[in-house]
Design an enzyme around this catalytic site. Structure first.
Site, PDB file in Angstrom:
ATOM      1  CE  LYS A  58      -3.643  -0.700  -0.569  1.00  0.00           C
ATOM      2  NZ  LYS A  58      -4.990  -1.163  -0.299  1.00  0.00           N
ATOM      3  CB  SER A  74      -3.403 -10.773   2.751  1.00  0.00           C
ATOM      4  OG  SER A  74      -2.260  -9.953   2.698  1.00  0.00           O
TER       5      SER A  74
HETATM    6  N1  PMP Z   1      -3.233  -7.602   1.760  1.00  0.00           N
HETATM    7  C1  PMP Z   1      -3.116  -6.638   2.678  1.00  0.00           C
HETATM    8  C2  PMP Z   1      -2.473  -6.963   3.993  1.00  0.00           C
HETATM    9  C3  PMP Z   1      -3.606  -5.354   2.394  1.00  0.00           C
HETATM   10  O1  PMP Z   1      -3.516  -4.384   3.323  1.00  0.00           O
HETATM   11  C4  PMP Z   1      -4.232  -5.113   1.135  1.00  0.00           C
HETATM   12  C5  PMP Z   1      -4.797  -3.756   0.814  1.00  0.00           C
HETATM   13  N2  PMP Z   1      -5.940  -3.417   1.562  1.00  0.00           N
HETATM   14  C6  PMP Z   1      -4.343  -6.155   0.217  1.00  0.00           C
HETATM   15  C7  PMP Z   1      -3.816  -7.381   0.562  1.00  0.00           C
HETATM   16  C8  PMP Z   1      -5.084  -6.009  -1.102  1.00  0.00           C
HETATM   17  O2  PMP Z   1      -4.543  -5.148  -2.038  1.00  0.00           O
HETATM   18  P1  PMP Z   1      -5.464  -4.287  -3.015  1.00  0.00           P
HETATM   19  O3  PMP Z   1      -6.114  -3.200  -2.180  1.00  0.00           O
HETATM   20  O4  PMP Z   1      -4.518  -3.739  -4.029  1.00  0.00           O
HETATM   21  O5  PMP Z   1      -6.506  -5.160  -3.607  1.00  0.00           O
END
Ligand code: PMP
Length: 358
Positions: free
Chosen positions: A55, A297
């Site tokens: 991010k 994630s």
């Molecule tokens: N994993 C984590 C830990 C995140 O903070 C985010 C962003 N919110 C994402 C995955 C997903 O990325 P995106 O917002 O580009 O879909």
């Protein structure tokens, strides 16, 4: 590497003007102990960004795009709703550029996140767990309207997918130049990663199949139920397929406009759900077997990459996104089984020699 010689480094060949210039250009790393026989898995390690998540890219571009367009003026307050990593990235950028920052965040997200944002100089307004993602998002909108602040709008702004198109995707294409790549695996939060990366892969590496993942108990995309939206693209209500899930940063309780653009453009070839437990298991495996510290994630994306690898033809190459660092999860279930005190084995080791026993 030549194992017979000490490793040497040369420096980056430049001096950096600010921490902001260190965002992006994260390494793509081969997995050596956790890839099934005959298949290669690579990970894109976003924890190499200065505030340790993917991010940082979007945070920097939201601020700089608003500076370019004149929407953000010197000294203006920035406000945003975030599950944490966008807030930490924005706090890093705003600290460097001198903008006051107010973050709204559900109390459900890890306390490390709040403290990091506050350490970086931001104010963090917590919203009740029951209000879910939609609650913190409404709160940010209200504060922006009431005070005339600049709302970063990560879920709607073009600055989100654009920066993944301009950086994340370019890095993937450059690093895999002349190399085989069959699958790209990612989850979604705002959808910026998948929407932006897909624009470039579809054009320049059309053979790459894009796998999108979402939590097994919050399959918003798989449900096929359309998101209710206001005319400006913001979500008008929580999505009925949403349930609370442990994959922080993934799947808010609405389908963001940024993701919708990707869905409408056919940004994925296959949708594979993953259970949070599985994600945590693979985050722990990545740490213990590869020395790679990523969050839930990242573990979840890797769990899906493993599933794809299990059925992929020999020789296949898969790339999985690892969005952030595991250190951001010390207070969460990811670390629950990891003790603070000595276990039996460690106590026995301590007792096995005479001095300094606790
Ligand atoms: N994993 C984590 C830990 C995140 O903070 C985010 C962003 N919110 C994402 C995955 C997903 O990325 P995106 O917002 O580009 O879909």
């Amino acid at each position: 590497m030549d194992a017979q010689k000490i490793r040497t480094t040369e420096g980056r060949g430049r001096l950096y003007d600010s921490v902001l210039d260190t965002v992006g250009n994260t390494p793509i790393i081969r997995i050596n102990n956790l890839s099934p026989e005959g298949v290669t898995i690579y990970v894109k390690a976003e924890f190499f960004n200065p505030a340790a998540s993917v991010k940082d890219r979007l945070a920097l571009n939201i601020i700089e795009a608003a500076e370019r367009s004149g929407k953000l003026k010197p000294g203006m307050t920035v406000v945003e709703a975030t599950s944490g990593n966008t807030g930490i990235g924005l706090a890093m950028v705003c600290a460097q550029k001198g903008y006051p920052l107010v973050i709204t965040m559900s109390e459900a997200f890890s306390v490390e996140r709040r403290r990091l944002m506050r350490l970086l100089g931001a104010k963090v307004v917590l919203t009740p767990r029951g209000g879910k993602g939609f609650g913190m998002y409404r709160k940010a909108q209200e504060l922006a309207e009431a005070n005339g602040w600049f709302l970063a709008s990560q879920f709607e702004t073009d600055a989100n997918a654009d920066i993944h198109e301009a950086t994340t995707a370019r890095e993937i294409v450059a690093d895999f130049a002349g190399e085989r790549l069959d699958w790209f695996v990612t989850g979604y939060g705002t959808g910026g990663t998948v929407t932006g990366v897909a624009r470039v892969l579809r054009r320049e590496r059309p053979e790459v199949k894009i796998v999108l993942s979402e939590p097994a108990n919050a399959q918003l995309v798989a449900s096929g139920v359309p998101q209710e939206r206001h005319a400006d693209g913001t979500a008008a209500s929580g999505h009925p397929a949403f349930e609370a899930h442990p994959i922080q940063g993934w799947t808010p309780d609405f389908i963001p406009k940024v993701l919708q653009e990707g869905l409408d453009a056919g940004a994925y070839d296959e949708l594979i759900p993953v259970a949070g437990e599985d994600g945590m298991k693979w985050a722990r495996e990545l740490a213990a077997r590869e020395g790679i510290l990523t969050g839930v994630s990242g573990g979840s994306t890797f769990a899906v990459a493993r599933q794809v690898a299990e059925r992929a033809p020999k020789g296949s190459v898969i790339l999985a996104m690892l969005p952030d660092t595991g250190e951001r999860y010390m207070s969460t279930p990811l670390f629950q089984a990891i003790g603070e005190d000595m276990n039996e084995e460690e106590k026995a080791l301590s007792a096995s020699t005479p001095s300094f026993q606790l």
